[in-house]
Design an enzyme around this catalytic site. Structure first.
Site, PDB file in Angstrom:
ATOM      1  N   ASP A   1      -6.316  -1.144  -4.127  1.00 19.03           N
ATOM      2  CA  ASP A   1      -6.733  -1.953  -2.981  1.00 19.03           C
ATOM      3  C   ASP A   1      -7.621  -3.089  -3.481  1.00 19.03           C
ATOM      4  O   ASP A   1      -8.454  -2.883  -4.368  1.00 19.03           O
ATOM      5  CB  ASP A   1      -7.580  -1.104  -2.022  1.00 19.03           C
ATOM      6  CG  ASP A   1      -6.735  -0.283  -1.059  1.00 19.03           C
ATOM      7  OD1 ASP A   1      -5.494  -0.432  -1.050  1.00 19.03           O
ATOM      8  OD2 ASP A   1      -7.331   0.501  -0.306  1.00 19.03           O
TER       9      ASP A   1
ATOM     10  N   HIS B   1       0.829  -1.213   0.000  1.00 18.73           N
ATOM     11  CA  HIS B   1       0.000   0.000   0.000  1.00 18.73           C
ATOM     12  C   HIS B   1       0.864   1.266   0.000  1.00 18.73           C
ATOM     13  O   HIS B   1       0.377   2.346   0.316  1.00 18.73           O
ATOM     14  CB  HIS B   1      -0.965  -0.010   1.193  1.00 18.73           C
ATOM     15  CG  HIS B   1      -1.904  -1.172   1.131  1.00 18.73           C
ATOM     16  ND1 HIS B   1      -3.159  -1.090   0.571  1.00 18.73           N
ATOM     17  CD2 HIS B   1      -1.729  -2.466   1.500  1.00 18.73           C
ATOM     18  CE1 HIS B   1      -3.725  -2.291   0.638  1.00 18.73           C
ATOM     19  NE2 HIS B   1      -2.886  -3.138   1.188  1.00 18.73           N
TER      20      HIS B   1
ATOM     21  N   HIS C   1      -8.512  -6.503   1.530  1.00 19.45           N
ATOM     22  CA  HIS C   1      -7.858  -5.552   2.444  1.00 19.45           C
ATOM     23  C   HIS C   1      -8.669  -5.381   3.739  1.00 19.45           C
ATOM     24  O   HIS C   1      -8.108  -5.255   4.821  1.00 19.45           O
ATOM     25  CB  HIS C   1      -7.729  -4.209   1.719  1.00 19.45           C
ATOM     26  CG  HIS C   1      -6.879  -3.174   2.378  1.00 19.45           C
ATOM     27  ND1 HIS C   1      -5.771  -3.467   3.147  1.00 19.45           N
ATOM     28  CD2 HIS C   1      -6.971  -1.816   2.365  1.00 19.45           C
ATOM     29  CE1 HIS C   1      -5.234  -2.342   3.589  1.00 19.45           C
ATOM     30  NE2 HIS C   1      -5.945  -1.327   3.134  1.00 19.45           N
TER      31      HIS C   1
ATOM     32  N   GLU D   1      -5.499   4.281  -4.658  1.00 19.94           N
ATOM     33  CA  GLU D   1      -4.984   5.284  -3.725  1.00 19.94           C
ATOM     34  C   GLU D   1      -3.617   5.768  -4.193  1.00 19.94           C
ATOM     35  O   GLU D   1      -2.876   5.020  -4.837  1.00 19.94           O
ATOM     36  CB  GLU D   1      -4.880   4.685  -2.316  1.00 19.94           C
ATOM     37  CG  GLU D   1      -6.253   4.343  -1.734  1.00 19.94           C
ATOM     38  CD  GLU D   1      -6.202   3.537  -0.449  1.00 19.94           C
ATOM     39  OE1 GLU D   1      -7.080   3.740   0.399  1.00 19.94           O
ATOM     40  OE2 GLU D   1      -5.310   2.685  -0.289  1.00 19.94           O
TER      41      GLU D   1
ATOM     42  N   HIS E   1      -1.299   2.685  -5.701  1.00 23.70           N
ATOM     43  CA  HIS E   1      -1.658   1.263  -5.643  1.00 23.70           C
ATOM     44  C   HIS E   1      -3.165   1.049  -5.722  1.00 23.70           C
ATOM     45  O   HIS E   1      -3.943   1.978  -5.533  1.00 23.70           O
ATOM     46  CB  HIS E   1      -1.113   0.639  -4.358  1.00 23.70           C
ATOM     47  CG  HIS E   1      -1.780   1.159  -3.123  1.00 23.70           C
ATOM     48  ND1 HIS E   1      -1.435   2.367  -2.560  1.00 23.70           N
ATOM     49  CD2 HIS E   1      -2.798   0.663  -2.363  1.00 23.70           C
ATOM     50  CE1 HIS E   1      -2.189   2.578  -1.496  1.00 23.70           C
ATOM     51  NE2 HIS E   1      -3.037   1.566  -1.356  1.00 23.70           N
TER      52      HIS E   1
END
Ligand SMILES: [Zn+2]
Length: 208
Positions: free
Chosen positions: A54, A48, A58, A170, A52
């Site tokens: 998710d 992370h 997660h 993100e 990246h």
């Protein structure tokens, strides 16, 4: 055709979540010219860190892992929206005038894009914002912070989005990117059974 790279450069000095030292990448040269006949390096990195994607796994043990993510949702038309005036959490009220349509992939451009270091008070998607995005039926959302949520022990934002099958990216960088529509290509590394993976994310304008 213009290609915009909206990925963070992975390097030792990069901003990482909460500036936790263990989240920094460790890049090591295994072999180096001229001592060796070739340059060859290895890297250890939290999945992370940096730009990246998710995976639902997660926040949910029953969720899909990153190797099972549908790439149709990651090579897609997308829209960058301007939320740079927001100082804290993105709420439903902040999104209501953005004409969000079902099937859209949204990139949230906030003040986070204008600083390279990790900001403890980074802009994130607040619960009501996540609920609104889920209700609108978007297919994915990207944010320019290393976390789409902040100070949510129950991880509501991640869960609300994942429960609706919404893909989360993100750590994109949007400082140079104007609001509008693009073709996005965001491909996570195909790592078996894990909760996320780094990706090189690009936006393409004037694609023929
Ligand atoms: Zn993440």
């Amino acid at each position: 055709m213009i290609v915009y790279d909206i990925s963070v450069t992975i390097e030792k000095t990069m901003g990482v979540y909460k500036n936790i030292e263990e989240k920094r990448p460790v890049i090591k040269f295994e072999r180096k010219i001229p001592k060796d006949s070739i340059n060859e390096s290895s890297m250890y990195m939290n999945l992370h860190t940096g730009t990246h994607i998710d995976a639902p796994y997660h926040v949910n043990n029953m969720g899909a892992t990153i190797d099972a993510i549908d790439l149709n949702k990651l090579i897609t038309k997308c829209r960058v929206i301007d939320l740079t005036k927001i100082v804290d959490g993105i709420t439903k009220e902040d999104l209501i005038d953005k004409n969000i349509l079902p099937g859209e992939f949204l990139l949230l451009k906030t003040r986070n894009s204008f600083t390279e270091e990790f900001q403890p008070d980074f802009v994130y998607v607040e619960k009501s914002g996540a609920e609104y995005l889920a209700e609108k039926g978007i297919i994915g959302v990207a944010i320019d912070s290393y976390g789409i949520e902040r100070a949510q022990p129950e991880h509501e934002t991640h869960k609300i989005l994942f429960n609706k099958g919404i893909t989360i990216i993100e750590g994109v960088r949007l400082k140079e990117i104007e609001v509008g529509e693009y073709l996005m290509c965001a491909l996570p590394l195909k790592i078996k059974g894990v909760d996320g993976a780094p990706a090189r994310v690009v936006l393409i304008k004037d694609f023929i």
